[in-house]
Design an enzyme around this catalytic site. Sequence first.
Site, PDB file in Angstrom:
ATOM      1  N   SER A   1       0.794  -1.235   0.000  1.00  0.00           N
ATOM      2  CA  SER A   1       0.000   0.000   0.000  1.00  0.00           C
ATOM      3  C   SER A   1       0.822   1.278   0.000  1.00  0.00           C
ATOM      4  O   SER A   1       0.239   2.375  -0.076  1.00  0.00           O
ATOM      5  CB  SER A   1      -0.948   0.002   1.202  1.00  0.00           C
TER       6      SER A   1
ATOM      7  N   SER B   1      -5.747   3.070   4.930  1.00  0.00           N
ATOM      8  CA  SER B   1      -5.156   2.436   3.749  1.00  0.00           C
ATOM      9  C   SER B   1      -6.265   1.824   2.889  1.00  0.00           C
ATOM     10  O   SER B   1      -6.231   0.643   2.542  1.00  0.00           O
ATOM     11  CB  SER B   1      -4.128   1.367   4.144  1.00  0.00           C
TER      12      SER B   1
ATOM     13  N   LYS C   1       0.039   3.886  -2.622  1.00  0.00           N
ATOM     14  CA  LYS C   1      -0.920   4.988  -2.491  1.00  0.00           C
ATOM     15  C   LYS C   1      -0.229   6.352  -2.451  1.00  0.00           C
ATOM     16  O   LYS C   1      -0.878   7.382  -2.685  1.00  0.00           O
ATOM     17  CB  LYS C   1      -1.784   4.780  -1.253  1.00  0.00           C
TER      18      LYS C   1
END
Length: 427
Positions: free
Chosen positions: A108, A270, A111
């Site tokens: 993640s 997240s 991102k």
Amino acid sequence: MKKALWVSSSVGALVVVSSVIGAGIWVNSSGFGLNHPPAQTAEMPAPLFSSAIDPAATEVPDFDALAEQLNAKATDSRLGTFVGIARDVESGEVVWQHNPEVAVRPASATKILTAAMALYQLGANDTITTDVVAGDEAGTVVIKAAGDVTISQEQLDDLGQQLAGQNISKVLIDTSIWPDAAFAETWDPVDIDAGYITSVEPAMIEGGRLGGAEGDLPRSHTPALDVAQAVADRVGATEVGTGTTSNQEVLASITSDTLVERLARMMKDSDNVMAEGLAKEVAAKQGKATDSASTAQMTLEILQQHGFDLTGVSIVDNSGLSFDNLITPQLLDDILTRAATEAELKPLLISLPIAHGTGTLEDRYEGLSGAGWVRAKTGTLTDTSALAGVVTSQSGRVFTFAFVSNESAILPAREALDEMASVLRDY
């Protein structure tokens, strides 16, 4: 919960102020300490800036001792295959690195790329308006899905109130703004019921979650239809479905939070759906394909246009859920450094969770010096742990960093990453 962080360069003096309201943390570079627990409320004052570095200092300090400590930490067996980089924001000097040009599985931390791309293309104040228009048939209304994947129950109540008394028998939803595949080939359908992802459609109730507004709750398999059903329930309609209309008469509308607010929420939990939704929003506005692979390529193209080195980088989604993504620590740190020195990307830093305070870092950093001082994006997949963010050191330096561990057990790797970030805090 609201929070704010400013990191900027101004006349040679780096400025850092961080605040959390409701989490019991107040941190700034003048030396306010950590108060957690108990929780307390701190109002954000008028724009407050305090010099993190002595303005009279003209020489960059010797970072050799810091590099030695980080080198020792980088050999920790808990980190498996490990790459990373750390940089002093004021001077721009890389103070430590270990294979920063090697692209690895980022989870993640992807991102960070998505957030930067969205800020460049949409701007901090971007919002999404979802209209309900009259249908072509009497008694029919059509929800014009516009890309808001975080529609709340309160907003649905608002739509119901705006539509009250209009004798509606059928509610349709038009999802044509995102015409391409809503579920990526590289995602596992098992993750829908696990709460990590679902088909990313241009109108969703709280990211398609079932039974709540946040966290890894099971996700709906029909998120856009759920919006139509929720509106139908509120107006007493007996039919729902998908469809379009030539009618432009707006009967009701709701507006999303700003991009800054949505980024904060995306980073806090997240949220994979929100990340993919942001990329699709940008793609639709540019008339580009809205499947995840295409929007991922779009993200890279936009970052490249803004001068970032993408050597070795390859992504197939914008959330980091795919195991096929490969990103270098160099790129992650380049984006964070840009966010620390340029106003356009500043909201990216504001959105990052605070160590031992908020979001995915709330339960980490127990007993570590980085608690309350590190702000970072986490990343977690099988055998993968990442941590990339910013920290103010005890000496007043501000460091950006990107650490990624592959082929390692998650919990031990997390502990090692948190210890590395705390080394930067201790400098």
